[in-house]
Design a protein around this motif. Sequence first.
Motif, PDB file in Angstrom:
ATOM      1  N   VAL A  22       0.804  -1.142  -0.098  1.00 61.49           N
ATOM      2  CA  VAL A  22       0.034   0.023   0.076  1.00 61.49           C
ATOM      3  C   VAL A  22       0.809   1.303  -0.102  1.00 61.49           C
ATOM      4  O   VAL A  22       1.879   1.196   1.009  1.00 61.49           O
ATOM      5  CB  VAL A  22      -0.971   0.078   1.208  1.00 61.49           C
ATOM      6  CG1 VAL A  22      -1.764   1.399   1.021  1.00 61.49           C
ATOM      7  CG2 VAL A  22      -1.850  -1.139   1.453  1.00 61.49           C
ATOM      8  N   LYS A  23       0.627   2.142  -1.029  1.00 57.63           N
ATOM      9  CA  LYS A  23       1.497   3.184  -1.146  1.00 57.63           C
ATOM     10  C   LYS A  23       0.757   4.451  -0.545  1.00 57.63           C
ATOM     11  O   LYS A  23      -0.382   4.610  -0.977  1.00 57.63           O
ATOM     12  CB  LYS A  23       1.983   3.453  -2.467  1.00 57.63           C
ATOM     13  CG  LYS A  23       2.585   2.369  -3.128  1.00 57.63           C
ATOM     14  CD  LYS A  23       4.174   2.270  -2.652  1.00 57.63           C
ATOM     15  CE  LYS A  23       4.925   1.411  -3.580  1.00 57.63           C
ATOM     16  NZ  LYS A  23       6.309   1.179  -3.303  1.00 57.63           N
ATOM     17  N   ALA A  24       1.308   5.484   0.229  1.00 54.57           N
ATOM     18  CA  ALA A  24       0.575   6.444   0.535  1.00 54.57           C
ATOM     19  C   ALA A  24      -0.102   7.430  -0.493  1.00 54.57           C
ATOM     20  O   ALA A  24      -1.075   7.777  -0.567  1.00 54.57           O
ATOM     21  CB  ALA A  24       1.688   7.582   1.284  1.00 54.57           C
ATOM     22  N   ASP A  25       0.513   7.545  -1.781  1.00 52.47           N
ATOM     23  CA  ASP A  25      -0.155   8.322  -2.863  1.00 52.47           C
ATOM     24  C   ASP A  25      -1.157   7.279  -3.627  1.00 52.47           C
ATOM     25  O   ASP A  25      -2.011   8.137  -3.886  1.00 52.47           O
ATOM     26  CB  ASP A  25       0.960   8.419  -3.974  1.00 52.47           C
ATOM     27  CG  ASP A  25       1.539   7.305  -4.717  1.00 52.47           C
ATOM     28  OD1 ASP A  25       1.842   6.336  -4.110  1.00 52.47           O
ATOM     29  OD2 ASP A  25       1.725   7.245  -5.937  1.00 52.47           O
ATOM     30  N   PRO A  97      -0.183   3.041   4.835  1.00 52.81           N
ATOM     31  CA  PRO A  97       0.846   2.907   3.936  1.00 52.81           C
ATOM     32  C   PRO A  97       2.153   1.811   4.290  1.00 52.81           C
ATOM     33  O   PRO A  97       2.341   1.942   5.629  1.00 52.81           O
ATOM     34  CB  PRO A  97       1.243   4.450   4.023  1.00 52.81           C
ATOM     35  CG  PRO A  97       0.122   5.336   4.440  1.00 52.81           C
ATOM     36  CD  PRO A  97      -0.398   4.341   5.638  1.00 52.81           C
ATOM     37  N   GLY A  98       2.599   1.457   3.538  1.00 54.22           N
ATOM     38  CA  GLY A  98       3.624   0.385   3.873  1.00 54.22           C
ATOM     39  C   GLY A  98       3.097  -0.940   4.078  1.00 54.22           C
ATOM     40  O   GLY A  98       3.986  -1.882   3.854  1.00 54.22           O
ATOM     41  N   ASP A  99       1.970  -1.185   4.466  1.00 55.25           N
ATOM     42  CA  ASP A  99       1.239  -2.428   4.675  1.00 55.25           C
ATOM     43  C   ASP A  99       1.494  -3.277   3.382  1.00 55.25           C
ATOM     44  O   ASP A  99       1.299  -2.703   2.245  1.00 55.25           O
ATOM     45  CB  ASP A  99      -0.350  -2.404   5.028  1.00 55.25           C
ATOM     46  CG  ASP A  99      -0.513  -2.201   6.552  1.00 55.25           C
ATOM     47  OD1 ASP A  99       0.272  -2.497   7.136  1.00 55.25           O
ATOM     48  OD2 ASP A  99      -1.780  -2.089   6.583  1.00 55.25           O
ATOM     49  N   LYS A 100       1.758  -4.696   3.412  1.00 51.40           N
ATOM     50  CA  LYS A 100       1.714  -5.614   2.327  1.00 51.40           C
ATOM     51  C   LYS A 100       0.519  -6.392   2.385  1.00 51.40           C
ATOM     52  O   LYS A 100       0.492  -7.114   3.497  1.00 51.40           O
ATOM     53  CB  LYS A 100       3.148  -6.146   2.234  1.00 51.40           C
ATOM     54  CG  LYS A 100       4.294  -5.345   2.100  1.00 51.40           C
ATOM     55  CD  LYS A 100       5.519  -5.934   2.143  1.00 51.40           C
ATOM     56  CE  LYS A 100       6.771  -5.224   1.728  1.00 51.40           C
ATOM     57  NZ  LYS A 100       6.863  -4.076   2.852  1.00 51.40           N
ATOM     58  N   VAL A 101      -0.504  -6.262   1.732  1.00 52.50           N
ATOM     59  CA  VAL A 101      -1.753  -6.917   1.881  1.00 52.50           C
ATOM     60  C   VAL A 101      -1.877  -8.138   1.035  1.00 52.50           C
ATOM     61  O   VAL A 101      -1.634  -8.156  -0.091  1.00 52.50           O
ATOM     62  CB  VAL A 101      -2.819  -5.803   1.628  1.00 52.50           C
ATOM     63  CG1 VAL A 101      -4.218  -6.557   1.665  1.00 52.50           C
ATOM     64  CG2 VAL A 101      -2.893  -4.575   2.536  1.00 52.50           C
TER      65      VAL A 101
END
Length: 148
Positions: A22-25, A97-101
Amino acid sequence: MAVNYDPALINKVFEVTEPVEVKADKIQRYCTALGETNPIYTDEEAAKRGPYGGIVAPPSFAVTFRNGRHFFENVPRFGRRGFDAGKDVEFVSPIRPGDKVTLTSHVKEIFEKTGRTGTMVFVVIRSTLKNQKDEVLAHIDHRFMNRP
């Protein structure tokens, strides 16, 4: 007419995705597309003072994750025609942001209904979203209707 299916299908895991970061943008673009202005989703400084200590995705962001290029290509089918008949979503933990889902999907239930236009068979697929820490983020029940 009772729907005929192998009972071993129920609870059988049939799709597991590769992790998607998951990217913040992407969260920002999602909020812009929806007109979402809550600062816990869009403003890093305001989000730090909020209940989650940083930016999180809006809960509905959970439904943006898919099981590959063809949405549920391994879903059991009953007949040749059908459509997406809706979703129920249970939000468990915020997506950050940064989670790998990762999504793991299984057949939750199969049932038949008769409506004014005839017999319909419903297949409910449950997808569980987890992050890199194996924490559950959400459960999504996808209903698919088929005409036998």
